[in-house]
Scaffold this motif. Structure first.
Motif, short mmCIF file in Angstrom:
data_model
loop_
_atom_site.label_atom_id
_atom_site.label_comp_id
_atom_site.label_asym_id
_atom_site.label_seq_id
_atom_site.Cartn_x
_atom_site.Cartn_y
_atom_site.Cartn_z
N ALA A 43 0.79 -1.36 -0.06
CA ALA A 43 0.03 -0.13 0.02
C ALA A 43 0.93 1.26 -0.05
O ALA A 43 0.58 2.40 -0.45
CB ALA A 43 -0.99 0.10 1.31
N ALA A 52 1.01 -0.34 -6.65
CA ALA A 52 1.41 -1.27 -5.47
C ALA A 52 2.67 -2.16 -5.80
O ALA A 52 3.59 -2.57 -5.11
CB ALA A 52 0.35 -2.12 -4.90
N THR A 135 -3.05 -3.77 0.59
CA THR A 135 -2.94 -2.99 -0.45
C THR A 135 -4.50 -3.29 -1.12
O THR A 135 -5.10 -1.98 -1.31
CB THR A 135 -2.17 -3.49 -1.53
OG1 THR A 135 -0.78 -3.37 -1.04
CG2 THR A 135 -2.34 -2.60 -2.78
N ILE A 138 -7.14 -1.18 1.12
CA ILE A 138 -6.81 0.26 1.24
C ILE A 138 -7.40 0.70 -0.29
O ILE A 138 -8.23 1.65 -0.11
CB ILE A 138 -5.50 0.52 1.49
CG1 ILE A 138 -5.11 0.43 2.79
CG2 ILE A 138 -5.41 1.99 1.01
CD1 ILE A 138 -3.70 0.63 3.14
N SER A 139 -7.22 0.06 -1.33
CA SER A 139 -7.67 0.48 -2.44
C SER A 139 -9.29 0.23 -2.64
O SER A 139 -9.92 1.30 -3.10
CB SER A 139 -7.18 -0.46 -3.47
OG SER A 139 -5.59 -0.20 -3.64
#
Length: 153
Positions: A43, A52, A135, A138-139
């Motif tokens: 991330a 990423a 990652t 968060i995305s």
């Protein structure tokens, strides 16, 4: 720290900054991709570079690395004594640091405490899974890690 040096500089106006660079962008790129192969997508890389996973995006990553160096140096260009740019590969050492920080010299022959953490490391599947999961979350959730910055604390 690379993302918030301006805010730190503003909040702590008497602070000094040390920018470490690699001998050239190609060496930096090799180091970064080797690290990515061991650790998986992160991330943090997505926040800094927009991706990423760096492989296949050399131009973007090297461009951001070079732009960051230029941005930092430009930010401090009119304030001598605030920024030290060093490169271990070209011979920077204790004397550069102690002179910059106005500290007594280190005993002759004292080596910098440096470890090449890449030597002997293999791919960490646990870190790959953790980093990839973080990652994706968060995305997916649209998390902005900078929304929590508070320099008044």
């Amino acid at each position: 720290w690379p993302m918030i040096y301006k805010e730190i500089d503003e909040r702590y106006p008497d602070s000094k900054f040390i920018l470490t660079v690699r001998k050239d962008s190609e060496i930096w790129w090799r180091s970064m991709t080797n690290h990515a192969k061991r650790m998986g997508p992160t991330a943090e890389r997505k926040i800094i570079y927009g991706y990423a996973w760096p492989l296949g995006r050399k131009k973007v990553h090297v461009g951001r690395y070079e732009a960051h160096i230029a941005e930092v140096q430009s930010h401090f260009q009119d304030r001598p004594g605030k920024l030290l740019t060093i490169c271990w590969e070209t011979g920077s050492g204790w004397q550069d640091i102690t002179d910059f920080l106005e500290l007594p010299p280190v005993a002759p022959g004292t080596e910098l405490p440096a470890i090449n953490v890449a030597i002997g490391q293999t791919i960490s599947y646990n870190k790959w899974v953790r980093n990839t999961t973080k990652t994706v979350l968060i995305s997916t959730l649209g998390f902005d890690p900078f929304m929590y910055r508070n320099f008044e604390a």
